[in-house]
Enzyme design. Structure first.
Site, short mmCIF file in Angstrom:
data_model
loop_
_atom_site.label_atom_id
_atom_site.label_comp_id
_atom_site.label_asym_id
_atom_site.label_seq_id
_atom_site.Cartn_x
_atom_site.Cartn_y
_atom_site.Cartn_z
N THR A 22 1.28 -6.18 2.48
CA THR A 22 2.08 -5.26 1.88
C THR A 22 3.08 -5.79 1.10
OG1 THR A 22 2.97 -2.99 2.16
CG2 THR A 22 3.77 -4.52 3.73
N CYS A 28 11.53 0.59 2.82
CA CYS A 28 10.42 1.01 3.89
C CYS A 28 10.27 -0.14 4.70
CB CYS A 28 9.08 1.05 3.26
SG CYS A 28 8.98 2.25 1.72
N HIS A 45 3.00 0.70 6.65
CA HIS A 45 3.91 0.73 5.65
C HIS A 45 4.64 1.98 5.62
CE1 HIS A 45 5.53 -0.97 1.44
NE2 HIS A 45 6.13 0.03 1.58
#
Length: 156
Positions: A22, A28, A45
């Site tokens: 990711t 995040c 994620h």
């Protein structure tokens, strides 16, 4: 095969040649759950801490929110991949604090706290974390090893 996650995405693999990756973890948080014994890797994620702000979205995309992502991933690794809690290792990444003075919501910090709260409620410890700070992260984990590679970059 390289599996790329976007915001709110997840992937689970038991294919030894797969890498789950990711990009652009700012506020995040990415959570990885790995079984060395079964060579199963799960990653989400996570964008926001609490699904109550959008219950409909939490139903259609449970890995968008910390409070629904962890139980969702655990259900998958337990019931679809045969993992047991005692063999799982958990790692946390992201949750940066932007350098902008206008970020009054502290989303990164709230995401970290929410993920840790849910893991604690699920009686799961995490063995490592690379969270907070004022930089973004890209995280890649190979199913073969479960070992993360993290690249940092400054947030603007």
């Amino acid at each position: 095969m390289e599996i790329i996650l976007k915001i709110g995405d997840y992937a689970i693999s038991n294919q030894i040649d797969d890498i789950i990756k990711t990009y652009a973890l700012g506020s995040c948080v990415a959570v990885t759950i790995y079984s060395e014994r079964r060579k199963v890797l799960a990653m989400a994620h996570i964008a926001l801490p609490d699904s109550q702000i959008n219950p409909r979205k939490s139903k259609s995309n449970p890995t968008y929110f910390a409070d629904t992502a962890i139980p969702f991933l655990l259900d998958k690794v337990y019931f679809e991949y045969g993992c047991v809690k005692e063999e799982l290792t958990v790692r946390l990444f992201g949750g940066a604090k932007p350098t902008r003075k206008t970020d009054t919501f502290n989303v990164g910090e709230r995401n970290i706290m929410a993920v840790k709260k849910v893991l604690t409620e699920c009686r799961l410890d995490w063995i490592a974390e690379e969270v907070g700070g004022a930089f973004g992260r890209t995280v890649a984990v190979a199913v073969a090893t479960g070992i993360p590679q993290v690249n940092r970059y400054p947030l603007v």
